[in-house]
Design an enzyme around this catalytic site. Structure first.
Site, short mmCIF file in Angstrom:
data_model
loop_
_atom_site.label_atom_id
_atom_site.label_comp_id
_atom_site.label_asym_id
_atom_site.label_seq_id
_atom_site.Cartn_x
_atom_site.Cartn_y
_atom_site.Cartn_z
N ARG A 147 38.37 50.66 37.78
CA ARG A 147 38.69 49.56 38.68
C ARG A 147 39.84 50.00 39.58
O ARG A 147 40.81 50.59 39.09
CB ARG A 147 39.09 48.31 37.88
CG ARG A 147 39.24 47.08 38.75
CD ARG A 147 39.70 45.87 37.94
NE ARG A 147 41.15 45.75 37.96
CZ ARG A 147 41.80 44.61 37.76
NH1 ARG A 147 41.13 43.48 37.49
NH2 ARG A 147 43.12 44.58 37.78
N TYR A 159 49.41 41.09 42.06
CA TYR A 159 48.87 40.97 40.69
C TYR A 159 47.80 42.03 40.46
O TYR A 159 46.93 42.25 41.30
CB TYR A 159 48.29 39.58 40.50
CG TYR A 159 47.79 39.35 39.09
CD1 TYR A 159 48.69 39.10 38.06
CD2 TYR A 159 46.43 39.40 38.80
CE1 TYR A 159 48.24 38.90 36.77
CE2 TYR A 159 45.98 39.20 37.50
CZ TYR A 159 46.88 38.96 36.50
OH TYR A 159 46.44 38.77 35.22
N ASP A 224 38.53 43.97 41.94
CA ASP A 224 38.70 42.55 41.58
C ASP A 224 39.39 41.83 42.73
O ASP A 224 40.54 42.14 43.07
CB ASP A 224 39.55 42.47 40.30
CG ASP A 224 39.58 41.07 39.70
OD1 ASP A 224 39.16 40.11 40.39
OD2 ASP A 224 40.02 40.95 38.54
N HIS A 226 40.06 38.62 42.66
CA HIS A 226 40.87 37.56 42.05
C HIS A 226 40.81 36.22 42.77
O HIS A 226 41.82 35.55 42.96
CB HIS A 226 42.32 38.02 41.84
CG HIS A 226 42.67 38.00 40.40
ND1 HIS A 226 43.15 36.87 39.78
CD2 HIS A 226 42.55 38.93 39.44
CE1 HIS A 226 43.33 37.13 38.50
NE2 HIS A 226 42.96 38.38 38.26
N GLU A 250 34.39 41.88 42.18
CA GLU A 250 34.56 40.80 41.19
C GLU A 250 35.33 39.62 41.77
O GLU A 250 36.28 39.83 42.55
CB GLU A 250 35.34 41.40 40.01
CG GLU A 250 35.79 40.39 38.97
CD GLU A 250 36.71 41.02 37.94
OE1 GLU A 250 36.76 42.27 37.85
OE2 GLU A 250 37.39 40.26 37.23
N GLU A 276 35.06 35.27 34.66
CA GLU A 276 36.09 35.33 33.62
C GLU A 276 36.78 34.00 33.40
O GLU A 276 37.34 33.76 32.33
CB GLU A 276 37.10 36.45 33.91
CG GLU A 276 37.99 36.19 35.10
CD GLU A 276 38.99 37.30 35.36
OE1 GLU A 276 38.60 38.48 35.31
OE2 GLU A 276 40.17 36.99 35.61
N ARG A 297 30.79 37.89 33.87
CA ARG A 297 32.11 38.38 33.49
C ARG A 297 32.76 37.62 32.32
O ARG A 297 33.93 37.83 32.01
CB ARG A 297 33.04 38.28 34.71
CG ARG A 297 32.82 39.34 35.72
CD ARG A 297 33.39 40.67 35.28
NE ARG A 297 34.85 40.65 35.27
CZ ARG A 297 35.61 41.24 34.34
NH1 ARG A 297 35.06 41.86 33.32
NH2 ARG A 297 36.92 41.20 34.43
N GLU A 353 34.90 45.89 30.29
CA GLU A 353 36.29 46.10 30.71
C GLU A 353 37.13 46.48 29.48
O GLU A 353 37.01 45.86 28.43
CB GLU A 353 36.84 44.81 31.33
CG GLU A 353 38.26 44.94 31.85
CD GLU A 353 38.76 43.64 32.48
OE1 GLU A 353 38.19 42.57 32.18
OE2 GLU A 353 39.71 43.71 33.26
N TRP A 416 44.14 32.65 43.14
CA TRP A 416 44.40 34.05 42.82
C TRP A 416 43.57 34.49 41.62
O TRP A 416 43.02 33.73 40.93
CB TRP A 416 45.88 34.30 42.55
CG TRP A 416 46.35 33.69 41.29
CD1 TRP A 416 46.69 32.39 41.06
CD2 TRP A 416 46.52 34.35 40.03
NE1 TRP A 416 47.06 32.20 39.78
CE2 TRP A 416 46.97 33.40 39.11
CE3 TRP A 416 46.33 35.68 39.63
CZ2 TRP A 416 47.23 33.72 37.78
CZ3 TRP A 416 46.60 35.99 38.32
CH2 TRP A 416 47.05 35.01 37.40
C1 CS2 Z 1 41.80 40.23 35.38
C2 CS2 Z 1 42.60 39.67 34.22
O1 CS2 Z 1 40.84 41.66 33.82
C3 CS2 Z 1 40.67 41.09 34.88
O2 CS2 Z 1 39.66 41.19 35.55
O3 CS2 Z 1 41.30 39.31 36.27
O4 CS2 Z 1 43.77 40.45 34.13
C4 CS2 Z 1 43.00 38.21 34.32
O5 CS2 Z 1 43.84 37.99 35.40
C5 CS2 Z 1 43.70 37.76 33.07
O6 CS2 Z 1 42.86 37.99 31.99
C6 CS2 Z 1 44.09 36.30 33.14
O7 CS2 Z 1 44.47 35.82 31.91
MG MG Z 2 39.28 39.75 36.91
#
Ligand code: CS2
Ligand code: MG
Length: 416
Positions: A147, A159, A224, A226, A250, A276, A297, A353, A416
């Site tokens: 990634r 982030y 990602d 986000h 993603e 996610e 995801r 992941e 985000w």
């Molecule tokens: C992220 C995560 O792994 C990912 O793809 O988006 O770090 C996510 O932000 C965290 O799991 C949030 O708790």
């Molecule tokens: Mg993610």
């Protein structure tokens, strides 16, 4: 075999984890991950105050019935707190059933479909040279899929991008700090970061151009977003990244808006992954039946456990959609092990992941899964293959921690 007792263990070896342990009247124990990053105590309370009193005396073998009892019986369905709590019960009962059978869980899910689960790691850099170093470190550590996240010129910390590191430095792919530092800042208030989507959209294609120029066309690359883009911005990004042949883009847009994916899909052939922050198969109905995504995801931990995740992945398989289960460090080693057993067994596996937990986390959670030549394997230990060390857990008491908050340059709170 009846449930004799159940308890939650909240511990913070570098970051917070909530674990459910169920014990049967013949002395077997099972673990389930109930960690909801930044809202941990809500799930611990849901379990202790409302679920554990219902478990004592139930037949530990009746996993489907217990799932339905907790889901339909509560009247109030879905939501991340409820589904993380149900996931923990479900996973612990599968751990017990597999231990009772003397088999690794994947055998009860149909047996192995592959020798191991292809894992992707998180490379990042504040600028392109730092990113290229991070990718080299990950390749040296055995990763075969990467990634790619970077800082954006003109913005501060972003982030998903490590604040320090570099080749061989602390926090590389062999150590935990690089990843753990950002999503688990322990403080009374969340950190606030600044975001500018247009600057990001201008910057990212050049990043992937540099990565492909350095590492060639074969290495699977992921990114990602986000949830930060509008649908048309995401469509534009997907189109501009097509020359770099991403494995997936993603979370391009906010998760609630399933129709957004329809618009993105109309414009780009870049594969799409999302889920996610979802917690139910019902979050995916439009996305799957209309074939708007390529990868699911979700995590076992946040989606109702092994039972619900297996059903979701079977539903996805009907539409040719593959798994790409969430595996950040805030999914505990118990949740990671549950994912790995499914990864090995299901036919429509895509990728897993894998960020690696810190040494402190692995002192508390004694794992048996392995990572070699880019592939994860859950091991052949009966059950999930993870045990919790109570004495170690007690050395790391809970400490409040928040995910960051994201604001646009004018101060507006942003996705985000
Ligand atoms: C992220 C995560 O792994 C990912 O793809 O988006 O770090 C996510 O932000 C965290 O799991 C949030 O708790
Ligand atoms: Mg993610």
């Amino acid at each position: 075999m009846r449930i004799a007792s159940a308890e939650t263990i909240t511990t913070s070896p570098g970051r917070n984890f909530v674990t459910l342990r169920i014990t049967t009247d013949d002395g077997l124990t099972g673990l389930g991950d109930a960690t909801l990053n930044g809202r941990e105590l809500a799930v611990a309370s849901y379990l202790s105050d409302h679920v554990i009193p219902l478990l004592t005396g139930r037949d530990a073998a009746r996993i489907e019935d217990t799932w339905q009892y907790l889901y339909r019986g509560a009247y109030w369905r879905r939501g991340p707190v409820t589904m993380a709590a149900i996931a923990a019960v479900d996973t612990a009962l599968w751990d017990i059933k597999a231990k009772a059978a003397g088999m690794p869980l994947y055998q009860l899910l149909g047996g192995a479909s592959r020798t191991g689960a292809l894992a992707y790691g998180h490379a990042s850099g504040r600028d392109i040279p730092e990113l290229l170093d991070s990718i080299r470190e990950h390749l040296a550590a055995g990763y075969r899929a990467i990634r790619v996240q970077t800082g954006v010129p003109g913005l501060g910390p972003v982030y998903g991008v490590a604040s320090s590191g570099g080749a061989g430095g602390a926090g590389g792919p062999g150590g935990g700090e690089r990843y753990d530092y950002e999503p688990a800042r322990r403080a009374a208030l969340p950190v606030e970061e600044t975001w500018d989507t247009r600057a990001y959209l201008r910057h990212l294609p050049g990043v992937f151009e540099a990565v492909r120029a350095e590492f060639g066309p074969e290495l699977p690359l992921l990114h990602d977003g986000h949830h930060r883009m509008t649908p048309i911005q995401a469509a534009k990004l997907g189109t501009s990244l097509e020359p770099y042949d991403l494995f997936w883009l993603e979370d391009a847009t906010p998760g609630e808006d399933q129709a957004a994916l329809r618009l993105i899909r109309q414009h780009t052939t870049t594969p799409l992954a999302i889920g996610e922050v979802f917690n139910s198969v019902h979050d995916y109905t439009t996305l799957l039946t209309e074939r708007l995504i390529d990868y699911v995801r979700s995590a076992v931990t946040h989606t109702g456990g092994v039972t619900a995740m297996k059903k979701l992945l079977d539903f996805a398989a009907v539409y040719g959609v593959k798994s790409g289960m969430h595996g950040p460090t805030d999914v505990s080693p118990v949740g990671m092990a549950a994912a790995l057993h499914l990864d090995l067994a299901i036919h429509n596996f895509g990728i897993q992941e894998y960020m690696r937990h810190s040494a402190e986390t692995l002192e508390v959670f004694r794992t048996s899964y392995t990572f070699a030549d880019g592939l994860l394997h859950p091991s052949d230990t009966p059950g999930l293959g993870v045990e919790l060390d109570d004495a170690a857990a007690a050395r790391f008491p809970y400490a409040p921690a928040y995910l960051p908050v994201n604001r646009l340059t004018d101060g507006t709170v942003h996705d985000w």
